[in-house]
Design a protein around this motif. Structure first.
Motif, mmCIF file in Angstrom:
data_model
loop_
_atom_site.group_PDB
_atom_site.id
_atom_site.type_symbol
_atom_site.label_atom_id
_atom_site.label_comp_id
_atom_site.label_asym_id
_atom_site.label_seq_id
_atom_site.Cartn_x
_atom_site.Cartn_y
_atom_site.Cartn_z
ATOM 1 N N TRP A 1 123.014 52.057 32.527
ATOM 2 C CA TRP A 1 124.069 53.261 31.234
ATOM 3 C C TRP A 1 123.826 53.640 30.509
ATOM 4 O O TRP A 1 124.040 55.082 30.600
ATOM 5 N N ARG B 1 122.572 57.165 32.419
ATOM 6 C CA ARG B 1 124.078 58.153 33.328
ATOM 7 C C ARG B 1 124.308 58.668 31.456
ATOM 8 O O ARG B 1 125.246 59.671 31.695
ATOM 9 N N VAL C 1 127.251 61.843 32.236
ATOM 10 C CA VAL C 1 128.507 61.796 31.963
ATOM 11 C C VAL C 1 129.661 62.821 31.310
ATOM 12 O O VAL C 1 129.042 63.075 29.871
ATOM 13 N N ASP D 1 133.506 56.051 29.419
ATOM 14 C CA ASP D 1 133.283 55.457 31.048
ATOM 15 C C ASP D 1 132.926 55.170 31.983
ATOM 16 O O ASP D 1 133.481 54.853 33.045
ATOM 17 N N GLU D 2 132.375 56.595 32.171
ATOM 18 C CA GLU D 2 131.880 57.436 34.068
ATOM 19 C C GLU D 2 130.541 55.894 33.300
ATOM 20 O O GLU D 2 130.288 56.139 34.894
ATOM 21 N N LYS E 1 130.485 54.060 36.267
ATOM 22 C CA LYS E 1 130.939 54.444 38.264
ATOM 23 C C LYS E 1 129.740 53.205 39.089
ATOM 24 O O LYS E 1 128.621 53.096 38.594
ATOM 25 N N ASP E 2 130.012 53.072 40.020
ATOM 26 C CA ASP E 2 130.020 52.398 41.043
ATOM 27 C C ASP E 2 129.039 51.507 41.191
ATOM 28 O O ASP E 2 128.780 50.677 41.660
ATOM 29 N N GLU E 3 129.481 50.793 39.381
ATOM 30 C CA GLU E 3 129.479 49.263 39.100
ATOM 31 C C GLU E 3 129.975 48.122 40.243
ATOM 32 O O GLU E 3 128.758 47.234 40.879
#
Length: 295
Positions: free
Chosen positions: A273, A276, A280, A284-285, A288-290
């Motif tokens: 995180w 990212r 981002v 909340d992005e 993503k893909d979690e």
């Protein structure tokens, strides 16, 4: 369910059997010099399907008066069932080993200690057949040790004293004394002390104080407890970095994002995180893909 304080109050005698001799002066009990200590099985189960176990049982050898059995019971609260079980333990052990039996009960609060110290009688009120008199160690008679030199002089006794005074208003001073006393102490000696005190404090507020002291005053020390404290610090630091980076980039951090980040205890997830958070467009992005990659 057996609690951590319960385990600490009796297992300390397994780790430091010399406590038996040290306590004699504190509790007003005259014992001959102890020359040997042997662990004895705590299982008092008979052939009938009834299991009885004491917390800790030691065979104590002494100079002159011969050996005796020490039963250590950790008592966290009043238990009417002990009125029957404690006399049973003593009479059973005396019959099995043909040795004198001393029952020591360790408590952490005054009311339980007062209750445990009462003689337990079997027989008629006017003529008791069997009387069991537990010896009690608790906040009413264990020393409050806030002097570093005194703590270093007898670490096992100071450790048990700290455990029995877990609810003392001055517990912070007691714990600080212990942490300072352990500085420059070999890890092999400091280790059991750190862990017993941590167990003895249970989930009391003072437990966090002890964790902080271990992290700061005993930064050299490695143990399951100290590593857990350091891991917590690393996790908290990463979580704060994720939120700080988002805010520094002008990204609005939603309550849901903040809660998920601060509640996370997985350093690997926090690391992803954090990476990212540098690119981002919305907070909340970072998640993503979690779900799609099974994380």
């Amino acid at each position: 369910m057996v609690s951590a304080p319960h385990e600490a109050m009796h297992r300390i005698f397994q780790e430091y059997p010399e406590l038996v001799g040290h306590l004699s002066g504190v509790l007003g009990l005259e014992l001959p010099p102890v020359v040997s200590v042997e662990p004895v099985t705590v299982d008092l189960t008979e052939t009938e399907p009834l299991e009885r176990r004491v917390d800790t049982l030691l065979r104590i050898g002494t100079e002159g008066d011969g050996p005796f059995l020490l039963v250590v019971e950790a008592q966290g609260k009043k238990d009417p069932g002990k009125t029957a079980s404690w006399p049973y333990y003593c009479t059973y052990l005396h019959n099995k080993y043909r040795l004198p039996v001393l029952l020591l009960v360790v408590c952490q609060d005054h009311s339980t200690a007062a209750w445990a110290a009462r003689p337990l009688t079997i027989g008629l009120p006017q003529w008791p057949t069997v009387t069991t008199r537990p010896l009690v160690a608790g906040p009413h008679n264990m020393p409050v040790i806030t002097n570093v030199a005194e703590a270093r002089k007898d670490l096992p006794l100071a450790t048990l004293a700290a455990i029995t005074h877990a609810d003392n208003p001055d517990v912070d001073a007691i714990l600080k004394t212990m942490s300072v006393a352990l500085r420059d102490t070999p890890e092999a000696i400091a280790g059991p002390v750190v862990e017993f005190i941590a167990q003895g404090l249970g989930n009391r507020p003072a437990a966090q104080q002890w964790r902080n002291l271990v992290a700061v005053d005993l930064s050299f020390y490695t143990s399951p407890l100290s590593e857990e404290i350091r891991d917590e610090g690393r996790v908290e630091g990463r979580a704060a970095s994720v939120l700080l980076l988002l805010s520094a980039r002008g990204i609005d951090v939603t309550d849901a994002t903040r809660e998920k980040v601060t509640d996370c205890s997985d350093p690997e997830a926090l690391g992803r995180w954090l990476v990212r958070a540098a690119s981002v467009a919305a907070s909340d992005e970072i998640f993503k893909d979690e779900a799609s990659d099974g994380r």
